[in-house]
Scaffold this active site. Structure first.
Site, short mmCIF file in Angstrom:
data_model
loop_
_atom_site.label_atom_id
_atom_site.label_comp_id
_atom_site.label_asym_id
_atom_site.label_seq_id
_atom_site.Cartn_x
_atom_site.Cartn_y
_atom_site.Cartn_z
N LYS A 163 0.99 -1.26 0.02
CA LYS A 163 -0.04 0.03 0.18
C LYS A 163 0.67 1.32 -0.02
O LYS A 163 0.63 2.14 -0.84
CB LYS A 163 -1.05 0.04 1.38
CG LYS A 163 -1.89 -1.17 1.58
CD LYS A 163 -2.78 -1.15 2.63
CE LYS A 163 -1.96 -1.19 3.92
NZ LYS A 163 -1.42 -2.51 4.29
N ARG A 203 -0.41 -8.73 13.33
CA ARG A 203 -1.07 -7.66 12.67
C ARG A 203 -1.78 -8.27 11.50
O ARG A 203 -2.83 -7.88 11.24
CB ARG A 203 0.03 -6.77 11.77
CG ARG A 203 0.71 -5.88 12.88
CD ARG A 203 1.94 -5.41 12.60
NE ARG A 203 2.18 -4.55 11.57
CZ ARG A 203 3.30 -4.28 11.09
NH1 ARG A 203 4.42 -4.75 11.51
NH2 ARG A 203 3.56 -3.65 9.88
N ARG A 254 -9.76 0.47 8.82
CA ARG A 254 -9.23 -0.72 9.34
C ARG A 254 -10.27 -1.71 9.92
O ARG A 254 -10.10 -2.90 10.35
CB ARG A 254 -7.98 -0.89 10.09
CG ARG A 254 -6.88 -1.28 9.45
CD ARG A 254 -5.73 -0.91 10.49
NE ARG A 254 -4.36 -1.46 10.31
CZ ARG A 254 -3.25 -0.84 9.95
NH1 ARG A 254 -3.24 0.44 9.38
NH2 ARG A 254 -2.16 -1.54 9.82
N ARG A 263 11.95 -4.58 5.08
CA ARG A 263 11.45 -3.09 4.69
C ARG A 263 12.29 -2.12 5.51
O ARG A 263 12.61 -2.44 6.62
CB ARG A 263 10.14 -3.02 5.08
CG ARG A 263 9.56 -1.64 5.20
CD ARG A 263 8.31 -1.57 5.03
NE ARG A 263 7.20 -1.98 6.33
CZ ARG A 263 6.01 -2.16 6.21
NH1 ARG A 263 5.31 -1.61 5.27
NH2 ARG A 263 5.45 -2.47 7.48
N ARG A 292 10.95 -0.07 11.09
CA ARG A 292 9.93 -0.04 12.15
C ARG A 292 10.47 -1.20 13.37
O ARG A 292 10.47 -2.20 12.98
CB ARG A 292 8.67 -0.25 11.64
CG ARG A 292 8.33 0.91 10.72
CD ARG A 292 7.07 0.83 9.63
NE ARG A 292 6.08 0.10 10.30
CZ ARG A 292 4.78 -0.10 9.82
NH1 ARG A 292 4.85 0.28 8.74
NH2 ARG A 292 3.90 -0.65 10.42
P1 ADP Z 1 2.16 -1.76 3.31
O1 ADP Z 1 2.27 -0.27 3.22
O2 ADP Z 1 0.99 -2.42 2.74
O3 ADP Z 1 2.29 -2.29 4.62
P2 ADP Z 1 5.23 -1.63 1.67
O4 ADP Z 1 4.39 -0.76 0.54
O5 ADP Z 1 5.74 -0.88 2.87
O6 ADP Z 1 3.45 -2.38 2.47
O7 ADP Z 1 5.69 -2.84 1.28
C1 ADP Z 1 6.23 -3.83 2.19
C2 ADP Z 1 7.69 -4.25 1.47
O8 ADP Z 1 7.46 -4.81 0.31
C3 ADP Z 1 8.79 -2.86 1.28
O9 ADP Z 1 9.69 -3.04 1.65
C4 ADP Z 1 8.35 -2.82 -0.42
O10 ADP Z 1 9.51 -2.42 -0.72
C5 ADP Z 1 8.24 -3.97 -0.69
N1 ADP Z 1 7.00 -4.35 -1.67
C6 ADP Z 1 6.12 -3.87 -2.03
N2 ADP Z 1 5.38 -4.26 -3.09
C7 ADP Z 1 6.21 -5.37 -3.62
C8 ADP Z 1 5.94 -5.99 -4.71
N3 ADP Z 1 5.03 -5.78 -5.64
N4 ADP Z 1 6.82 -6.81 -4.87
C9 ADP Z 1 7.87 -6.98 -3.84
N5 ADP Z 1 8.23 -6.20 -2.99
C10 ADP Z 1 7.04 -5.39 -2.59
P1 AMP Z 2 0.95 0.50 9.36
O1 AMP Z 2 1.82 1.66 9.26
O2 AMP Z 2 -0.43 0.79 8.50
O3 AMP Z 2 1.38 -0.72 9.31
O4 AMP Z 2 0.25 0.66 10.73
C1 AMP Z 2 1.29 0.32 11.73
C2 AMP Z 2 0.39 0.14 13.15
O5 AMP Z 2 -0.43 1.43 13.62
C3 AMP Z 2 -0.81 -0.86 13.26
O6 AMP Z 2 -0.23 -2.17 13.45
C4 AMP Z 2 -1.76 -0.35 14.26
O7 AMP Z 2 -1.31 -0.75 15.62
C5 AMP Z 2 -1.61 1.09 14.10
N1 AMP Z 2 -2.58 1.60 13.04
C6 AMP Z 2 -2.68 2.17 11.93
N2 AMP Z 2 -3.56 2.47 11.32
C7 AMP Z 2 -4.44 2.35 12.05
C8 AMP Z 2 -6.05 2.19 12.01
N3 AMP Z 2 -6.84 2.87 10.92
N4 AMP Z 2 -6.84 1.61 13.12
C9 AMP Z 2 -6.00 1.07 14.06
N5 AMP Z 2 -4.91 1.18 14.18
C10 AMP Z 2 -4.01 1.70 13.22
#
Ligand code: ADP
Ligand code: AMP
Length: 215
Positions: free
Chosen positions: A13, A172, A88, A127, A161
């Site tokens: 995302k 998660r 969420r 990541r 993170r």
């Molecule tokens: P989200 O925001 O959904 O938690 P991220 O966009 O941060 O996920 O993606 C998680 C990790 O996977 C990042 O390190 C990113 O570079 C990698 N990633 C994202 N999309 C892809 C893909 N299509 N193929 C391989 N790796 C990906």
């Molecule tokens: P994310 O960056 O989206 O992976 O979110 C990291 C963490 O933030 C999650 O595991 C939750 O603890 C909290 N969080 C982020 N967005 C939300 C949401 N919309 N509702 C509740 N908790 C959230």
């Protein structure tokens, strides 16, 4: 244009939102990023959220919908918004409807990134982001072009993170399955959902999102 990117942690995302911001001038509203900023700043919201986030559980609906409302109020009416990591829960989906209606915004697309859960642990544990500009990378799937140097801004400091570890990722994912996946039917009933293969190459995913937004 107001869109939701929906998918489990690590689905891509943030990666796709970053591209939409760069290519279309849309604004990314990531509740995760906002909560991490609140934790770093030590605000009352941050203090409440910190332990919940470290455990991989969900922060309260009131807190996250409150911060989304505040951010929406800072945007001009014609700015396109990407909701990343929000809503969420069903309560958040309801709150978003109210927040959008009060600002005369409509939801145009809900894009679901469908991913194989087994791949998500590797995505999340590899990541990292630029400490200066926040650009996202992956040790294997999206390394920097020059080792140790951010492609976007040239900085040499990077962050990981605290919640990006295997134990928390499992919690998660369980939260996603139990509380977030069930909101999809709400949007499906309104004909808003497009499903994309999130396991595809990042450029392919980006192309599919562009095609959906052009509809
Ligand atoms: P989200 O925001 O959904 O938690 P991220 O966009 O941060 O996920 O993606 C998680 C990790 O996977 C990042 O390190 C990113 O570079 C990698 N990633 C994202 N999309 C892809 C893909 N299509 N193929 C391989 N790796 C990906
Ligand atoms: P994310 O960056 O989206 O992976 O979110 C990291 C963490 O933030 C999650 O595991 C939750 O603890 C909290 N969080 C982020 N967005 C939300 C949401 N919309 N509702 C509740 N908790 C959230």
């Amino acid at each position: 244009m107001n869109i939701i990117l929906l998918g489990p942690p690590g689905a891509g995302k943030g990666t796709q939102a970053e591209r939409l911001v760069a290519e279309r001038g849309m604004v990314q509203l990531s509740t995760g990023d906002m909560l991490r900023a609140a934790v770093a700043a030590g605000t009352p919201t941050g203090l409440k959220a910190k332990t919940v986030m470290e455990a991989g559980e969900l922060v309260s609906d009131e807190i996250v919908s409150g911060i989304i409302g505040e951010k929406l109020d800072m945007l001009s009416a014609d700015t396109g918004v990407i909701f990343d990591g929000y809503p969420r829960t069903a309560a958040q989906a309801d709150a978003l409807d109210t927040l959008l209606a009060a600002r005369r915004r409509t939801l145009d697309h809900v894009i679901e990134l469908v991913v194989d859960e087994d791949a998500l642990v590797e995505r999340i544990t590899g990541r990292f982001t630029c400490a200066k500009c926040g650009a996202g990378y992956h040790v294997r799937f999206k390394p920097t072009q020059v080792a140790g140097v951010c492609d976007a801004c040239g900085a040499t400091e990077f962050k990981r993170r605290p919640d990006d570890n295997e134990a928390t990722v499992r919690t998660r994912m369980a939260e996603y399955r139990a509380k977030t996946a069930p909101i999809l039917p709400i949007y499906e009933a309104r004909g808003l959902v497009s499903k994309i293969d999130g396991m595809a190459d990042m450029d392919v995913v980006a192309g599919e999102i562009s095609a959906i937004l052009a509809r």
